[in-house]
Design a protein around this motif. Structure first.
Motif, PDB file in Angstrom:
ATOM      1  N   LYS A  38       0.625  -1.079  -0.137  1.00 27.46           N
ATOM      2  CA  LYS A  38      -0.087  -0.188   0.215  1.00 27.46           C
ATOM      3  C   LYS A  38       1.196   1.321   0.143  1.00 27.46           C
ATOM      4  CE  LYS A  38      -4.149  -1.956   2.168  1.00 27.46           C
ATOM      5  NZ  LYS A  38      -4.685  -2.196   3.085  1.00 27.46           N
ATOM      6  N   LEU A  39       1.690   1.240  -0.228  1.00 28.26           N
ATOM      7  CA  LEU A  39       3.212   2.529  -0.402  1.00 28.26           C
ATOM      8  C   LEU A  39       3.218   2.911  -1.601  1.00 28.26           C
ATOM      9  CD1 LEU A  39       5.799   1.411   1.903  1.00 28.26           C
ATOM     10  CD2 LEU A  39       5.241   2.794   2.686  1.00 28.26           C
ATOM     11  N   ASN A  40       2.936   4.449  -1.366  1.00 29.47           N
ATOM     12  CA  ASN A  40       2.114   4.866  -3.021  1.00 29.47           C
ATOM     13  C   ASN A  40       3.887   5.024  -4.144  1.00 29.47           C
ATOM     14  OD1 ASN A  40       0.437   5.857  -2.106  1.00 29.47           O
ATOM     15  ND2 ASN A  40       0.938   7.953  -0.627  1.00 29.47           N
ATOM     16  N   PRO A  41       3.654   4.790  -5.028  1.00 28.71           N
ATOM     17  CA  PRO A  41       4.934   4.930  -6.164  1.00 28.71           C
ATOM     18  C   PRO A  41       4.718   6.216  -6.057  1.00 28.71           C
ATOM     19  CG  PRO A  41       2.404   5.016  -7.312  1.00 28.71           C
ATOM     20  CD  PRO A  41       1.983   4.585  -5.390  1.00 28.71           C
ATOM     21  N   GLY A  42       6.802   5.978  -6.100  1.00 28.07           N
ATOM     22  CA  GLY A  42       7.784   7.644  -6.113  1.00 28.07           C
ATOM     23  C   GLY A  42       6.875   8.534  -5.295  1.00 28.07           C
ATOM     24  N   ASN A  80       9.624   8.725  -1.640  1.00 30.21           N
ATOM     25  CA  ASN A  80      11.158   9.159  -0.863  1.00 30.21           C
ATOM     26  C   ASN A  80       9.953   8.270   0.913  1.00 30.21           C
ATOM     27  OD1 ASN A  80      12.372   9.263  -2.781  1.00 30.21           O
ATOM     28  ND2 ASN A  80      12.274  11.661  -2.310  1.00 30.21           N
ATOM     29  N   TYR A  81      10.710   7.526   1.447  1.00 24.90           N
ATOM     30  CA  TYR A  81      10.380   6.549   2.468  1.00 24.90           C
ATOM     31  C   TYR A  81      11.950   7.137   2.897  1.00 24.90           C
ATOM     32  CZ  TYR A  81       5.926   5.934   1.385  1.00 24.90           C
ATOM     33  OH  TYR A  81       5.092   5.511   0.854  1.00 24.90           O
ATOM     34  N   ARG A 131      22.412  -1.301   8.023  1.00 23.40           N
ATOM     35  CA  ARG A 131      22.269  -1.541   6.390  1.00 23.40           C
ATOM     36  C   ARG A 131      21.180  -1.717   5.781  1.00 23.40           C
ATOM     37  NH1 ARG A 131      25.688  -7.009   5.032  1.00 23.40           N
ATOM     38  NH2 ARG A 131      23.492  -7.655   5.635  1.00 23.40           N
ATOM     39  N   LEU A 132      21.235  -0.265   4.520  1.00 24.83           N
ATOM     40  CA  LEU A 132      19.233  -1.036   4.104  1.00 24.83           C
ATOM     41  C   LEU A 132      20.141  -1.156   2.285  1.00 24.83           C
ATOM     42  CD1 LEU A 132      16.601  -0.216   3.116  1.00 24.83           C
ATOM     43  CD2 LEU A 132      17.606   2.460   2.564  1.00 24.83           C
ATOM     44  N   VAL A 133      19.617  -2.443   2.335  1.00 25.12           N
ATOM     45  CA  VAL A 133      20.007  -2.882   0.904  1.00 25.12           C
ATOM     46  C   VAL A 133      18.473  -2.634   0.048  1.00 25.12           C
ATOM     47  CG1 VAL A 133      20.032  -5.045  -0.755  1.00 25.12           C
ATOM     48  CG2 VAL A 133      20.959  -4.310   1.726  1.00 25.12           C
ATOM     49  N   LEU A 134      18.748  -1.484  -1.434  1.00 22.56           N
ATOM     50  CA  LEU A 134      17.480  -1.293  -1.927  1.00 22.56           C
ATOM     51  C   LEU A 134      17.069  -2.452  -3.285  1.00 22.56           C
ATOM     52  CD1 LEU A 134      19.109   2.086  -2.140  1.00 22.56           C
ATOM     53  CD2 LEU A 134      17.156   1.812  -0.400  1.00 22.56           C
ATOM     54  N   PRO A 135      15.942  -1.866  -3.585  1.00 21.72           N
ATOM     55  CA  PRO A 135      15.604  -2.570  -4.784  1.00 21.72           C
ATOM     56  C   PRO A 135      16.400  -3.323  -5.299  1.00 21.72           C
ATOM     57  CG  PRO A 135      14.263  -1.159  -3.962  1.00 21.72           C
ATOM     58  CD  PRO A 135      15.036  -0.783  -3.106  1.00 21.72           C
ATOM     59  N   GLY A 179      18.438   4.336   6.310  1.00 21.37           N
ATOM     60  CA  GLY A 179      19.274   5.269   5.151  1.00 21.37           C
ATOM     61  C   GLY A 179      17.343   5.932   4.301  1.00 21.37           C
ATOM     62  N   TYR A 180      17.077   6.137   3.304  1.00 22.09           N
ATOM     63  CA  TYR A 180      16.288   6.504   2.769  1.00 22.09           C
ATOM     64  C   TYR A 180      16.344   5.647   0.879  1.00 22.09           C
ATOM     65  CZ  TYR A 180      16.394  11.001   5.128  1.00 22.09           C
ATOM     66  OH  TYR A 180      16.411  11.945   6.025  1.00 22.09           O
ATOM     67  N   PHE A 181      14.441   5.464   0.990  1.00 23.62           N
ATOM     68  CA  PHE A 181      14.435   4.469  -0.443  1.00 23.62           C
ATOM     69  C   PHE A 181      13.447   5.367  -1.012  1.00 23.62           C
ATOM     70  CE2 PHE A 181      11.419   2.307   3.016  1.00 23.62           C
ATOM     71  CZ  PHE A 181      10.976   1.787   2.273  1.00 23.62           C
ATOM     72  N   THR A 182      13.761   5.083  -2.178  1.00 25.17           N
ATOM     73  CA  THR A 182      12.056   5.887  -3.049  1.00 25.17           C
ATOM     74  C   THR A 182      11.439   4.628  -3.733  1.00 25.17           C
ATOM     75  OG1 THR A 182      13.197   7.427  -3.560  1.00 25.17           O
ATOM     76  CG2 THR A 182      11.867   7.121  -4.633  1.00 25.17           C
TER      77      THR A 182
END
Length: 112
Positions: A33-37, A39-40, A62-66, A91-94
């Motif tokens: 349910k996270l919104n596309p596009g 930043n989190y 550690r944060l591993v991004l998609p 960290g942050y991810f989009t």
């Protein structure tokens, strides 16, 4: 927000190392349910209780991004206050933009 029971915690079932406190305001979040596009931010919200043993050495976050990129940094818990909630930034991810062929994307994060 993800709560500890949704995580794999080393020695999480051993009361000598980990105490499960129940929080009345806890809930679960379906990440689909996270919104596309958007930043989190990934943050660990922790409380170190006296005596907080074993935190005198820096821990890794550690944060591993998609896309497989890893963001890693150290945090010194020995300087953190005890008996109060603190936020530890990971960290942050989009989230990926909405796309009809968008497959499942995952992130992983850890404190070790």
């Amino acid at each position: 927000m993800l709560f500890p029971r949704m995580l794999n915690i080393s020695w999480g079932d051993n009361s000598e190392y980990w105490v499960w406190n129940s929080r009345p305001d806890s809930s679960r979040l379906d990440i689909s349910k996270l919104n596309p596009g958007v930043n989190y931010e990934v943050v660990f919200r922790v409380m170190l209780k006296y005596p907080s043993i074993g935190w005198d050495v820096p821990v890794n976050l550690r944060l591993v991004l998609p896309d497989g990129q890893e963001l890693v940094h150290e945090e010194d818990f020995g300087t953190k206050p005890e008996s109060e909630w603190i936020d530890i930034h990971v960290g942050y991810f989009t989230t990926p933009p909405l796309h009809p062929n968008r497959g499942k994307k995952k992130i992983s994060f850890s404190l070790f």
